[in-house]
Design a protein around this motif. Sequence first.
Motif, PDB file in Angstrom:
ATOM      1  N   SER A  22      36.737  38.539  37.282  1.00 23.05           N
ATOM      2  CA  SER A  22      36.372  38.016  38.601  1.00 23.05           C
ATOM      3  C   SER A  22      34.849  38.005  38.739  1.00 23.05           C
ATOM      4  CB  SER A  22      37.008  38.919  39.666  1.00 23.05           C
ATOM      5  OG  SER A  22      37.070  38.271  40.900  1.00 23.05           O
ATOM      6  N   PRO A  23      34.293  37.003  39.440  1.00 25.03           N
ATOM      7  CA  PRO A  23      32.833  36.958  39.565  1.00 25.03           C
ATOM      8  C   PRO A  23      32.274  38.237  40.191  1.00 25.03           C
ATOM      9  CG  PRO A  23      33.846  34.957  40.442  1.00 25.03           C
ATOM     10  CD  PRO A  23      34.957  35.901  40.148  1.00 25.03           C
ATOM     11  N   MET A 301      42.444  44.618  43.814  1.00 24.17           N
ATOM     12  CA  MET A 301      43.153  45.865  43.516  1.00 24.17           C
ATOM     13  C   MET A 301      44.305  45.648  42.540  1.00 24.17           C
ATOM     14  SD  MET A 301      41.794  48.445  45.538  1.00 24.17           S
ATOM     15  CE  MET A 301      43.040  49.529  46.183  1.00 24.17           C
ATOM     16  N   ARG A 324      36.645  45.288  39.631  1.00 20.12           N
ATOM     17  CA  ARG A 324      36.220  46.675  39.384  1.00 20.12           C
ATOM     18  C   ARG A 324      36.918  47.316  38.195  1.00 20.12           C
ATOM     19  NH1 ARG A 324      36.987  48.098  45.553  1.00 20.12           N
ATOM     20  NH2 ARG A 324      38.579  46.510  45.142  1.00 20.12           N
TER      21      ARG A 324
HETATM   22  C1  LIG Z   1      29.974  44.584  41.899  1.00 18.27           C
HETATM   23  C2  LIG Z   1      30.756  43.470  42.543  1.00 18.27           C
HETATM   24  C3  LIG Z   1      30.172  42.223  42.703  1.00 18.27           C
HETATM   25  C4  LIG Z   1      30.892  41.152  43.245  1.00 18.27           C
HETATM   26  N1  LIG Z   1      30.333  39.896  43.295  1.00 18.27           N
HETATM   27  C5  LIG Z   1      31.102  38.832  43.630  1.00 18.27           C
HETATM   28  C6  LIG Z   1      30.623  37.513  43.457  1.00 18.27           C
HETATM   29  O1  LIG Z   1      29.540  37.257  42.947  1.00 18.27           O
HETATM   30  N2  LIG Z   1      31.438  36.497  43.847  1.00 18.27           N
HETATM   31  C7  LIG Z   1      32.693  36.723  44.360  1.00 18.27           C
HETATM   32  O2  LIG Z   1      33.384  35.766  44.692  1.00 18.27           O
HETATM   33  N3  LIG Z   1      33.166  37.965  44.493  1.00 18.27           N
HETATM   34  C8  LIG Z   1      32.428  39.016  44.119  1.00 18.27           C
HETATM   35  N4  LIG Z   1      32.957  40.281  44.171  1.00 18.27           N
HETATM   36  C9  LIG Z   1      34.369  40.445  44.546  1.00 18.27           C
HETATM   37  C10 LIG Z   1      35.263  40.480  43.306  1.00 18.27           C
HETATM   38  O3  LIG Z   1      35.168  39.278  42.562  1.00 18.27           O
HETATM   39  C11 LIG Z   1      36.727  40.733  43.678  1.00 18.27           C
HETATM   40  O4  LIG Z   1      37.193  39.652  44.418  1.00 18.27           O
HETATM   41  C12 LIG Z   1      36.910  42.032  44.468  1.00 18.27           C
HETATM   42  O5  LIG Z   1      36.118  43.076  43.937  1.00 18.27           O
HETATM   43  C13 LIG Z   1      38.371  42.493  44.477  1.00 18.27           C
HETATM   44  O6  LIG Z   1      38.842  42.674  43.161  1.00 18.27           O
HETATM   45  P1  LIG Z   1      38.975  44.149  42.484  1.00 18.27           P
HETATM   46  O7  LIG Z   1      39.853  44.966  43.401  1.00 18.27           O
HETATM   47  O8  LIG Z   1      39.633  43.855  41.150  1.00 18.27           O
HETATM   48  O9  LIG Z   1      37.615  44.740  42.354  1.00 18.27           O
HETATM   49  C14 LIG Z   1      32.223  41.366  43.675  1.00 18.27           C
HETATM   50  C15 LIG Z   1      32.800  42.630  43.551  1.00 18.27           C
HETATM   51  C16 LIG Z   1      32.092  43.678  42.981  1.00 18.27           C
HETATM   52  C17 LIG Z   1      32.771  45.016  42.808  1.00 18.27           C
END
Ligand SMILES: Cc1cc2nc3c(=O)[nH]c(=O)nc-3n(C[C@H](O)[C@H](O)[C@H](O)COP(=O)(O)O)c2cc1C
Length: 357
Positions: A22-23, A301, A324
């Motif tokens: 994910s970005p 998540m 994450r």
């Molecule tokens: C360090 C960090 C940077 C992020 N930057 C972006 C981003 O550039 N663009 C975006 O769409 N979401 C961004 N997100 C959100 C993640 O892409 C993702 O949607 C969100 O963290 C939920 O997924 P997870 O539970 O697997 O972390 C970011 C998240 C984190 C933790």
Amino acid sequence: MSHLFTPLTIREITLRNRIAVSPMCQYSSVDGLPNDWHLVHLGSRAIGGAGLVFTEAAAVEARGRITPQDLGIYDDSHIEPLQRITRFLHEHGSVAGIQLAHAGRKASTAPPWQSGHAVGEAAGGWAPVVAPSPLPFDTGYLTPEALDEVGIKQVVRAFGNAAERAQQAGFEVVEIHAAHGYLLHEFLSPLSNQREDQYGGEFNNRVRLLLEVVEEVRRHWPERYPLVVRLSVTDWTEGGWDIEQSVALAQQLKPLGVDVIDCSSGGAVPKATIPVGPGYQTEFAARIKREAGILTGAVGMITAPSQADHIIRSNQADMVLLARELLRNPYWPTYAAQELRQENPAPVQYERAWPHH
Ligand SMILES: Cc1cc2nc3c(=O)[nH]c(=O)nc-3n(C[C@H](O)[C@H](O)[C@H](O)COP(=O)(O)O)c2cc1C
């Protein structure tokens, strides 16, 4: 039945599995340029076995960066260093994707590990920042200037030019960032869009800018390459953007050449109550897939291999995006393959660490 390690072909691009990075903003650029950090960070996740590796949000205009340290794709000088990264990702079996973004009223702020709030010129910040309406996101943010029609056209062109550069840099997937309270989402949501012209008010007006951006990007982005749109499917706030509008929007995006809706949520306003928990946004991917008949990505998540596998097997989404968990473990895809008794070969250099493969 498809599972987490079934390849996925969209247009002429095949992902080796359904796992996408994910970005994730790294706040590590100077003048929008990627550097060794980005190569190693993204490269590690290709070595780790992800099918699709998205860069962080890459700003289509300098004033559309969230922080002065954001990645950019607003200048031709960005192409060559990005090429170095896409070449590496490709060599290690991943498809390289880039998220094209404009921060709107959340621009010119400090990285989250500093204040996260507006920064002045001395710290590399800028003004004005732009938005549909002159409403700041929260205290500590700049009051944006409302874009006029000329400014809107400039933003649309900037997304198209960025798509052109993305192709030159070797990316094979583009994701348009229309989520998390950044510019395109700000136009979608009645909470941030109080315009009275053809870009505000009723649903068809609020979605107009995104539709124009999609058309412009599609004009510059080769037919053979997939186009993804990330939406905040709901603002989790009364009177805001919601799942019904997201379904209606997805139905309009599909005929314009959008292949996948990446289903995130939130970010429009600071005080939404979000029921965060394992897979808390997956239901949105399932509903949009079902009701708009379009491929979807589930994000949020997702951490356990069996959870990710179940999302694909039960046809709730066509891919999963992990953020994450992939920071904690860049080799998560190889580990998940081992857990699920599937094939996802590690690079030969690492083979001895994964004896079953
Ligand atoms: C360090 C960090 C940077 C992020 N930057 C972006 C981003 O550039 N663009 C975006 O769409 N979401 C961004 N997100 C959100 C993640 O892409 C993702 O949607 C969100 O963290 C939920 O997924 P997870 O539970 O697997 O972390 C970011 C998240 C984190 C933790």
